[in-house]
Design an enzyme around this catalytic site. Sequence first.
Site, mmCIF file in Angstrom:
data_model
loop_
_atom_site.group_PDB
_atom_site.id
_atom_site.type_symbol
_atom_site.label_atom_id
_atom_site.label_comp_id
_atom_site.label_asym_id
_atom_site.label_seq_id
_atom_site.Cartn_x
_atom_site.Cartn_y
_atom_site.Cartn_z
ATOM 1 N NE ARG A 148 -13.296 -17.836 -9.612
ATOM 2 C CZ ARG A 148 -13.055 -16.608 -10.058
ATOM 3 N NH1 ARG A 148 -13.035 -16.376 -11.354
ATOM 4 N NH2 ARG A 148 -12.836 -15.619 -9.202
ATOM 5 C CD GLU A 189 -5.445 -4.556 -10.243
ATOM 6 O OE1 GLU A 189 -6.448 -4.877 -10.877
ATOM 7 O OE2 GLU A 189 -4.320 -4.460 -10.760
ATOM 8 C CD GLU A 227 -7.443 -7.507 -7.053
ATOM 9 O OE1 GLU A 227 -8.332 -8.147 -7.629
ATOM 10 O OE2 GLU A 227 -6.357 -7.222 -7.590
ATOM 11 N NE ARG A 286 -14.767 -6.591 -11.282
ATOM 12 C CZ ARG A 286 -14.032 -7.571 -10.786
ATOM 13 N NH1 ARG A 286 -14.578 -8.443 -9.958
ATOM 14 N NH2 ARG A 286 -12.754 -7.687 -11.105
ATOM 15 N N GLY A 303 -5.673 -6.538 -13.509
ATOM 16 C CA GLY A 303 -5.919 -7.948 -13.746
ATOM 17 C C GLY A 303 -4.750 -8.632 -14.429
HETATM 18 C C1 MV4 Z 1 2.559 -7.512 -8.627
HETATM 19 C C2 MV4 Z 1 3.267 -8.726 -8.467
HETATM 20 C C3 MV4 Z 1 4.481 -8.670 -7.842
HETATM 21 N N1 MV4 Z 1 4.975 -7.483 -7.419
HETATM 22 N N2 MV4 Z 1 3.082 -6.361 -8.182
HETATM 23 C C4 MV4 Z 1 -0.942 -9.260 -11.274
HETATM 24 C C5 MV4 Z 1 -2.316 -8.791 -11.466
HETATM 25 C C6 MV4 Z 1 -2.365 -7.418 -10.955
HETATM 26 N N3 MV4 Z 1 -3.576 -7.277 -10.224
HETATM 27 C C7 MV4 Z 1 -1.162 -7.263 -10.113
HETATM 28 N N4 MV4 Z 1 -0.373 -8.427 -10.314
HETATM 29 C C8 MV4 Z 1 0.815 -8.595 -9.697
HETATM 30 N N5 MV4 Z 1 1.374 -7.463 -9.209
HETATM 31 C C9 MV4 Z 1 4.275 -6.366 -7.600
HETATM 32 N N6 MV4 Z 1 4.794 -5.202 -7.183
HETATM 33 C C10 MV4 Z 1 2.683 -9.903 -8.928
HETATM 34 C C11 MV4 Z 1 1.441 -9.843 -9.553
HETATM 35 C C12 MV4 Z 1 0.888 -11.095 -9.984
HETATM 36 C C13 MV4 Z 1 -0.294 -11.593 -9.413
HETATM 37 C C14 MV4 Z 1 -1.006 -10.888 -8.449
HETATM 38 C C15 MV4 Z 1 -2.169 -11.393 -7.918
HETATM 39 C C16 MV4 Z 1 -2.649 -12.628 -8.331
HETATM 40 C C17 MV4 Z 1 -1.971 -13.333 -9.273
HETATM 41 C C18 MV4 Z 1 -0.781 -12.835 -9.834
HETATM 42 C C19 MV4 Z 1 -0.083 -13.576 -10.787
HETATM 43 C C20 MV4 Z 1 1.059 -13.078 -11.343
HETATM 44 C C21 MV4 Z 1 1.542 -11.833 -10.940
#
Ligand code: MV4
Length: 448
Positions: A337, A287, A275, A291, A164
């Site tokens: 939301r 990830e 995701e 749920r 998250g």
């Molecule tokens: C990342 C990414 C860029 N590159 N992984 C943020 C939450 C977590 N679930 C994973 N996230 C991210 N992983 C790589 N390799 C950018 C994010 C990220 C993000 C991802 C989904 C929704 C919103 C986000 C906001 C900032 C960063």
Amino acid sequence: MFSKVLIANRGEIALRILRACKELGIQTVAVHSTADANAMHVRLADESVCVGPASARDSYLNIPSIMAACEITGADAVHPGYGFLSENARFAQILTEHNVTFIGPSAHHIEIMGDKITAKKTAVELGIPVVPGSEGAVATEADALRTAKEIGYPVLIKATAGGGGRGMKVARSEADLLTSWSTARSEAKAAFGNDSVYMEKYLGKPRHIEVQVLGDGQGRAVHLGVRDCSLQRRHQKVWEEAGGPTIEPKERDEIGEICAAAMRKLKYSGAGTIEFLYEDGNFYFIEMNTRLQVEHPVTERITGVDIVYEQIRVASGEPLSLTQEKVQFFGHAIEVRINAEDPQTFAPSPGTITFYHPAGGVGVRVDSAVYQGYRIPPYYDSLIGKLIVYGRTREECLQRLRRAIDEFVVDGIKTTLPLFQRLIKEPDILAGRYDIHWLEKFLAENKA
Ligand code: MV4
């Protein structure tokens, strides 16, 4: 089928679950904190039990209290909703040991997906595409330097116990790397009590696309397509879409089938969300959430599947009521939301709702647990309702969303409705042209 389900949650999701139980002829037990004695989920349930004081940690997260509520009421299953205990493997295990069914996946599956390195390894084994990165934890400086060089900068360092968005650090070049790595480690230690971190290629402008899956724990599983949840602020989703706009049906079916096949192999039980980051036509697993999710209604709207009904059915040991061929997709749905928050600063705005008029009409669904005169307590998250709108096309959906937002009245507190009034005028939003950074940039550039 169960005869009595205890709902270990509050707010709109408690109502959502209660409604599914009623339609199935199942008795319902609400649990609540002292602050929620007047809440809608308590009023609508057949029975209710106060499980503790206002603080969630002492009530909705209090496992012994919730176990006692099961015992007192004779509930034979617990639906955890989202948040709170929904991804707590120990809770799922304790319930199982007390012959109460956890409406969700096995404790083992929750645990695997809760550890992000194990989750990613599992994804790789199951043939799900992942972000290029380290194999497992990056434990030493030498390891960090070597791995980053192999992956290529920029890299992202993530906490193994995170998720998250908590505990992530970007390193743009070798000059940043060791600082980012050690900061990530100490932040992970402080936040999760575990300093294990791993490394990935940093994707600069991805969309957040997630696949909804349902499994019956007996090797049957289906996917219900994708949702685009890129419009977010500080890892809180604000607006979610199903039915596009970027993912073509062919791509949806391909990634969906990869996920469904993976869930069949795992013998996954219940609802789950896989995701991905989506960039330049490629999906990269980040990830899995084990749920029900806040945004599940957009998927329900475009597939006609009642996800909570399916969760309850499979938890009771029945096979999935659908096969992949029976899952069809029609039209477009958007959820916004409605939070009790200042639409500019996002500061929480608890208080009494003095007037309430939800939107209605064709193609409109409102999932909420508030009513006129309800006092929103300051102790919990600020989601007070979800407006879900359907259209045969995205354009029709946007037109309906515009008029539904205009119709919706919540007085006495501040809400995020004015934000949606601004967003629905933005050319990028109308064109579906946005990534995970769009909203934060928009807010920074449009400070009123
Ligand atoms: C990342 C990414 C860029 N590159 N992984 C943020 C939450 C977590 N679930 C994973 N996230 C991210 N992983 C790589 N390799 C950018 C994010 C990220 C993000 C991802 C989904 C929704 C919103 C986000 C906001 C900032 C960063």
